[in-house]
Design a protein around this motif. Structure first.
Motif, PDB file in Angstrom:
ATOM      1  N   SER A   3       5.810  -2.779  11.686  1.00 39.42           N
ATOM      2  CA  SER A   3       6.992  -2.232  11.032  1.00 39.42           C
ATOM      3  C   SER A   3       7.099  -2.814   9.632  1.00 39.42           C
ATOM      4  CB  SER A   3       8.250  -2.589  11.822  1.00 39.42           C
ATOM      5  OG  SER A   3       8.193  -2.032  13.106  1.00 39.42           O
ATOM      6  N   ARG A   4       7.703  -2.040   8.718  1.00 38.73           N
ATOM      7  CA  ARG A   4       7.913  -2.566   7.374  1.00 38.73           C
ATOM      8  C   ARG A   4       9.221  -2.028   6.829  1.00 38.73           C
ATOM      9  NH1 ARG A   4       3.133   0.528   4.003  1.00 38.73           N
ATOM     10  NH2 ARG A   4       3.741   2.629   4.573  1.00 38.73           N
ATOM     11  N   LEU A   5       9.776  -2.741   5.931  1.00 41.78           N
ATOM     12  CA  LEU A   5      11.016  -2.362   5.286  1.00 41.78           C
ATOM     13  C   LEU A   5      10.707  -2.084   3.826  1.00 41.78           C
ATOM     14  CD1 LEU A   5      14.168  -2.237   5.387  1.00 41.78           C
ATOM     15  CD2 LEU A   5      14.112  -4.630   4.669  1.00 41.78           C
ATOM     16  N   ASN A   6      11.149  -0.933   3.330  1.00 35.73           N
ATOM     17  CA  ASN A   6      10.948  -0.628   1.919  1.00 35.73           C
ATOM     18  C   ASN A   6      12.097   0.247   1.437  1.00 35.73           C
ATOM     19  OD1 ASN A   6       8.879   1.194   3.606  1.00 35.73           O
ATOM     20  ND2 ASN A   6       9.833   2.439   2.035  1.00 35.73           N
ATOM     21  N   PRO A   7      12.371   0.200   0.172  1.00 40.40           N
ATOM     22  CA  PRO A   7      13.459   1.014  -0.372  1.00 40.40           C
ATOM     23  C   PRO A   7      13.078   2.497  -0.437  1.00 40.40           C
ATOM     24  CG  PRO A   7      12.418  -0.264  -2.109  1.00 40.40           C
ATOM     25  CD  PRO A   7      11.780  -0.672  -0.820  1.00 40.40           C
ATOM     26  N   TYR A   8      14.093   3.345  -0.255  1.00 45.61           N
ATOM     27  CA  TYR A   8      13.947   4.796  -0.385  1.00 45.61           C
ATOM     28  C   TYR A   8      15.064   5.245  -1.311  1.00 45.61           C
ATOM     29  CZ  TYR A   8      12.299   9.389   1.059  1.00 45.61           C
ATOM     30  OH  TYR A   8      11.713  10.624   1.086  1.00 45.61           O
ATOM     31  N   ILE A   9      14.693   5.832  -2.423  1.00 46.08           N
ATOM     32  CA  ILE A   9      15.658   6.186  -3.456  1.00 46.08           C
ATOM     33  C   ILE A   9      15.805   7.697  -3.543  1.00 46.08           C
ATOM     34  CG2 ILE A   9      16.243   5.973  -5.894  1.00 46.08           C
ATOM     35  CD1 ILE A   9      14.323   3.530  -5.974  1.00 46.08           C
ATOM     36  N   SER A  10      17.058   8.171  -3.544  1.00 50.78           N
ATOM     37  CA  SER A  10      17.346   9.583  -3.785  1.00 50.78           C
ATOM     38  C   SER A  10      17.663   9.756  -5.264  1.00 50.78           C
ATOM     39  CB  SER A  10      18.550  10.032  -2.954  1.00 50.78           C
ATOM     40  OG  SER A  10      18.233   9.991  -1.593  1.00 50.78           O
ATOM     41  N   PHE A  11      16.997  10.703  -5.897  1.00 55.64           N
ATOM     42  CA  PHE A  11      17.172  10.950  -7.324  1.00 55.64           C
ATOM     43  C   PHE A  11      17.930  12.245  -7.554  1.00 55.64           C
ATOM     44  CE2 PHE A  11      13.422   8.298  -6.917  1.00 55.64           C
ATOM     45  CZ  PHE A  11      13.703   7.293  -7.832  1.00 55.64           C
ATOM     46  N   PRO A  12      18.653  12.328  -8.679  1.00 51.47           N
ATOM     47  CA  PRO A  12      19.378  13.564  -8.976  1.00 51.47           C
ATOM     48  C   PRO A  12      18.432  14.714  -9.283  1.00 51.47           C
ATOM     49  CG  PRO A  12      19.570  12.039 -10.806  1.00 51.47           C
ATOM     50  CD  PRO A  12      18.843  11.316  -9.698  1.00 51.47           C
ATOM     51  N   ILE A  50      10.709  17.354  -5.320  1.00 51.45           N
ATOM     52  CA  ILE A  50      10.034  16.414  -4.426  1.00 51.45           C
ATOM     53  C   ILE A  50      10.826  16.239  -3.126  1.00 51.45           C
ATOM     54  CG2 ILE A  50       9.136  14.054  -4.168  1.00 51.45           C
ATOM     55  CD1 ILE A  50       7.718  15.842  -6.306  1.00 51.45           C
ATOM     56  N   MET A  51      10.182  16.586  -2.024  1.00 47.41           N
ATOM     57  CA  MET A  51      10.764  16.380  -0.704  1.00 47.41           C
ATOM     58  C   MET A  51      10.522  14.939  -0.247  1.00 47.41           C
ATOM     59  SD  MET A  51      10.081  18.427   2.815  1.00 47.41           S
ATOM     60  CE  MET A  51       8.708  17.460   3.407  1.00 47.41           C
ATOM     61  N   HIS A  52       9.340  14.410  -0.599  1.00 45.25           N
ATOM     62  CA  HIS A  52       9.007  13.032  -0.233  1.00 45.25           C
ATOM     63  C   HIS A  52       7.944  12.507  -1.194  1.00 45.25           C
ATOM     64  CE1 HIS A  52       8.251   9.487   2.193  1.00 45.25           C
ATOM     65  NE2 HIS A  52       6.968   9.774   2.187  1.00 45.25           N
ATOM     66  N   GLY A  53       8.197  11.332  -1.726  1.00 37.72           N
ATOM     67  CA  GLY A  53       7.213  10.649  -2.558  1.00 37.72           C
ATOM     68  C   GLY A  53       7.034   9.228  -2.058  1.00 37.72           C
ATOM     69  N   MET A  54       5.803   8.739  -2.123  1.00 34.23           N
ATOM     70  CA  MET A  54       5.539   7.370  -1.685  1.00 34.23           C
ATOM     71  C   MET A  54       4.536   6.720  -2.622  1.00 34.23           C
ATOM     72  SD  MET A  54       4.576   5.814   2.026  1.00 34.23           S
ATOM     73  CE  MET A  54       2.858   6.207   2.164  1.00 34.23           C
ATOM     74  N   LEU A  55       4.922   5.570  -3.162  1.00 33.18           N
ATOM     75  CA  LEU A  55       4.066   4.775  -4.028  1.00 33.18           C
ATOM     76  C   LEU A  55       3.684   3.515  -3.270  1.00 33.18           C
ATOM     77  CD1 LEU A  55       2.831   4.125  -6.829  1.00 33.18           C
ATOM     78  CD2 LEU A  55       5.021   3.042  -7.411  1.00 33.18           C
ATOM     79  N   GLU A  56       2.367   3.295  -3.124  1.00 30.07           N
ATOM     80  CA  GLU A  56       1.855   2.069  -2.524  1.00 30.07           C
ATOM     81  C   GLU A  56       1.073   1.338  -3.602  1.00 30.07           C
ATOM     82  OE1 GLU A  56       1.357   2.476   2.064  1.00 30.07           O
ATOM     83  OE2 GLU A  56       0.170   4.064   1.081  1.00 30.07           O
ATOM     84  N   THR A  57       1.436   0.080  -3.846  1.00 33.66           N
ATOM     85  CA  THR A  57       0.890  -0.661  -4.979  1.00 33.66           C
ATOM     86  C   THR A  57      -0.150  -1.690  -4.557  1.00 33.66           C
ATOM     87  OG1 THR A  57       2.434  -2.516  -4.973  1.00 33.66           O
ATOM     88  CG2 THR A  57       3.194  -0.467  -6.016  1.00 33.66           C
ATOM     89  N   PRO A  58      -0.966  -2.147  -5.528  1.00 35.80           N
ATOM     90  CA  PRO A  58      -1.958  -3.181  -5.229  1.00 35.80           C
ATOM     91  C   PRO A  58      -1.332  -4.501  -4.749  1.00 35.80           C
ATOM     92  CG  PRO A  58      -2.422  -2.161  -7.359  1.00 35.80           C
ATOM     93  CD  PRO A  58      -1.088  -1.649  -6.902  1.00 35.80           C
ATOM     94  N   SER A  59      -0.043  -4.746  -5.101  1.00 32.96           N
ATOM     95  CA  SER A  59       0.628  -5.975  -4.671  1.00 32.96           C
ATOM     96  C   SER A  59       1.248  -5.855  -3.292  1.00 32.96           C
ATOM     97  CB  SER A  59       1.717  -6.349  -5.689  1.00 32.96           C
ATOM     98  OG  SER A  59       1.124  -6.680  -6.921  1.00 32.96           O
ATOM     99  N   GLY A  60       1.089  -4.693  -2.665  1.00 33.07           N
ATOM    100  CA  GLY A  60       1.627  -4.512  -1.321  1.00 33.07           C
ATOM    101  C   GLY A  60       3.034  -3.939  -1.279  1.00 33.07           C
ATOM    102  N   PHE A  61       3.574  -3.506  -2.426  1.00 35.19           N
ATOM    103  CA  PHE A  61       4.895  -2.885  -2.441  1.00 35.19           C
ATOM    104  C   PHE A  61       4.775  -1.435  -1.984  1.00 35.19           C
ATOM    105  CE2 PHE A  61       5.632  -5.483  -6.555  1.00 35.19           C
ATOM    106  CZ  PHE A  61       5.820  -6.647  -5.833  1.00 35.19           C
ATOM    107  N   THR A  62       5.803  -0.935  -1.322  1.00 34.32           N
ATOM    108  CA  THR A  62       5.916   0.478  -1.001  1.00 34.32           C
ATOM    109  C   THR A  62       7.291   0.938  -1.459  1.00 34.32           C
ATOM    110  OG1 THR A  62       4.480   0.281   0.922  1.00 34.32           O
ATOM    111  CG2 THR A  62       5.892   2.221   0.821  1.00 34.32           C
ATOM    112  N   LEU A  63       7.313   1.997  -2.252  1.00 35.47           N
ATOM    113  CA  LEU A  63       8.556   2.574  -2.753  1.00 35.47           C
ATOM    114  C   LEU A  63       8.528   4.055  -2.431  1.00 35.47           C
ATOM    115  CD1 LEU A  63      11.147   2.110  -4.460  1.00 35.47           C
ATOM    116  CD2 LEU A  63       9.787   2.712  -6.459  1.00 35.47           C
TER     117      LEU A  63
END
Length: 137
Positions: A3-12, A50-63
């Motif tokens: 399991s992981r916790l990451n932020p999910y942002i809704s944009f206008p 965008i219905m869903h976007g996911m950014l996975e970074t080299p530092s292990g962040f997921t946004l």
């Protein structure tokens, strides 16, 4: 998979793609986006949003993020703050510089009473960020 916790942002309305590309320019990594149109949205005004976007970074962040669908309220930055912390001062200062560029610094990134460097800003998309650089012992 753990399991992981990451932020999910809704944009206008229609800004999610630009926002997620901006965060990719800040953190690097792999950005994947899916539009409402790809999933057969009956409303033509949603086709390219965008219905869903996911950014996975080299530092292990997921946004994750998406455009707010019509009929759903959106209040920028009031329901989320994203916290970046660690001891890689150069990396974190680099993120700070990029995130605060074009945004508003609400607390400068500087040494705090607890010994760490800490700052807060609102980026140009209205998202609140906190950066904490752990003091070396």
């Amino acid at each position: 998979m753990t399991s992981r916790l990451n932020p999910y942002i809704s944009f206008p309305d229609g800004t999610a793609h630009a926002a997620m590309e901006f965060y990719q320019s800040v953190f690097g990594g792999d950005l994947r986006v899916s539009t409402f149109g790809e999933y057969g949205a009956p409303d033509p005004s949603l086709t390219d949003k965008i219905m869903h976007g996911m950014l996975e970074t080299p530092s292990g962040f997921t946004l994750m993020g998406a455009d707010t669908p019509p009929g759903m309220p959106h209040v920028a930055g009031t329901s989320i703050s994203v916290s970046l912390s660690g001891d890689d001062a150069d990396e974190l200062r680099g993120y700070w510089e990029k995130l605060s560029d074009g945004g508003t610094v609400t607390m400068p990134l500087e040494k705090q009473m607890w010994g760490d460097e800490f700052g807060m800003c609102k980026d140009r998309f209205g998202v609140d960020w906190m950066v904490n650089i752990t003091a070396k012992s």
